[in-house]
Structure formats: C-alpha cells, structure tokens
Motif scaffolding. Structure first.
Motif, short mmCIF file in Angstrom:
data_model
loop_
_atom_site.label_atom_id
_atom_site.label_comp_id
_atom_site.label_asym_id
_atom_site.label_seq_id
_atom_site.Cartn_x
_atom_site.Cartn_y
_atom_site.Cartn_z
N SER A 231 37.04 -15.44 3.57
CA SER A 231 36.24 -14.93 2.46
C SER A 231 36.98 -13.86 1.66
CB SER A 231 34.94 -14.34 3.02
OG SER A 231 34.20 -13.71 2.00
N LYS A 232 36.64 -13.77 0.38
CA LYS A 232 37.15 -12.67 -0.45
C LYS A 232 36.32 -11.41 -0.22
CE LYS A 232 39.23 -15.46 -4.02
NZ LYS A 232 39.30 -15.80 -5.45
N LEU B 72 41.18 -13.24 2.61
CA LEU B 72 41.53 -13.25 1.19
C LEU B 72 41.06 -12.01 0.44
CD1 LEU B 72 40.56 -16.98 0.53
CD2 LEU B 72 42.83 -16.05 1.05
N GLY B 73 40.37 -11.11 1.13
CA GLY B 73 39.80 -9.95 0.47
C GLY B 73 40.80 -8.83 0.22
N LYS B 74 40.37 -7.89 -0.59
CA LYS B 74 41.22 -6.77 -0.98
C LYS B 74 41.30 -5.69 0.10
CE LYS B 74 40.27 -7.36 -5.87
NZ LYS B 74 39.65 -6.79 -7.06
#
Length: 164
Positions: free
Chosen positions: A68-69, A107-109
């Motif tokens: 997940s982002k 995929l997250g920051k």
C-alpha cells in the motif's frame, strides 16, 4: 467500538471468533483501511487457534497489503507479524524475508517509520529466528535512520540482544 470488542474477544477467546474467519478475511479486500486494519489485527489473534490452517490460505492476500501507499495498514501487518510467527512458526522464514525486504515492498512515503515496526516485530521472535545475522544487519542499518523512532527501536533491539 464494535472493533474494540471483537479485538478483545480475539485476544482472550479467539475460539469464539474462529468460526467467523471468512468474515474477517473478506475485510482484507476492503477499500476501507480501517476495515483492513481491523481484519489484520483480529486474524493475527485468530492464528492462535487456527487448527484448519486457514491462515495459509490468506497468507499472500494478508501480506499483499504491505504494498500500500498508505502507512497504517502495513504498520499493523508488520506489528502483527511477530505474533503470527509465534503462533505459526512454520511461517517464520517467509515472514522474515518479507520484513527484511520491506523497503522494496512498501510503496508509501513513511518507510522509515514502517521499519520501526519491523524491528518491533523482529524482537518478538528473534530468539527463535533462523536468519539472526540478516535480522541484525537490518537492525544495524537502521541506527542512522531518518526516523527518530526507528533509530530508538534499533538501539533498544541491539542492547536487548547484546549487539550494541
């Protein structure tokens, strides 16, 4: 409030909720991150009574949510991983590999924050882990993390396991 009640039941009397496994597993596919998070936490507790190996069936779907982002669901997946390994030791190798590769999966920051959860999870099963050297290397690499929480978790882990 319903989740809180179900979570407490899943911790203390998981056998009462185990017959409803599919209800929780279906929430892994929800568009609602709160529903996913709830499912992750409850399923992790239900692995303690998973006599029919239902977790094996949802394993890929469960951990697919690491991609997940967003950050919240992956953090709860990671934090639940230690508990799952303790209840389902046959999954230790696969789960360890996923956690060691979190930087390539999530995929997250806020990956640095997620790494803190990885370290917390490793501390739950490190003593029985097969890949102690790889885990130690991962943790040592977090000493200079951009995240203060991750740096702190890494230092505490290394002190706890005699690798300061």
């Amino acid at each position: 409030n319903c989740f809180k009640v179900l979570y407490i039941i899943s911790e203390n009397k998981p056998d009462l909720l185990y017959p409803h496994w599919n209800f929780f597993a279906n929430h892994l596919r929800s568009d609602n991150n709160y529903h996913k998070m709830s499912a992750v936490l409850i399923i992790a507790n239900l692995t303690s009574v998973d006599t029919e190996n239902r977790f094996e069936i949802v394993f890929d779907e469960f951990f697919e949510n690491l991609k997940s982002k967003k950050t919240i669901v992956p953090i709860y997946i990671v934090k639940s991983s230690g508990k799952i390994v303790n209840y389902k030791p046959d999954f230790e190798g696969k789960i360890t590999d996923l956690l060691l590769n979190i930087e390539n999966i999530h995929l997250g920051k806020q990956i640095e924050l997620v790494k803190s959860a990885v370290i917390e999870s490793f501390s739950e099963f490190y003593e029985n882990a097969e890949k102690k050297d790889e885990i130690l290397r991962f943790v040592k690499n977090q000493i200079d993390s951009d995240s203060p929480k991750t740096r702190k978790s890494a230092k505490e882990f290394l002190i706890k396991y005699g690798e300061s």
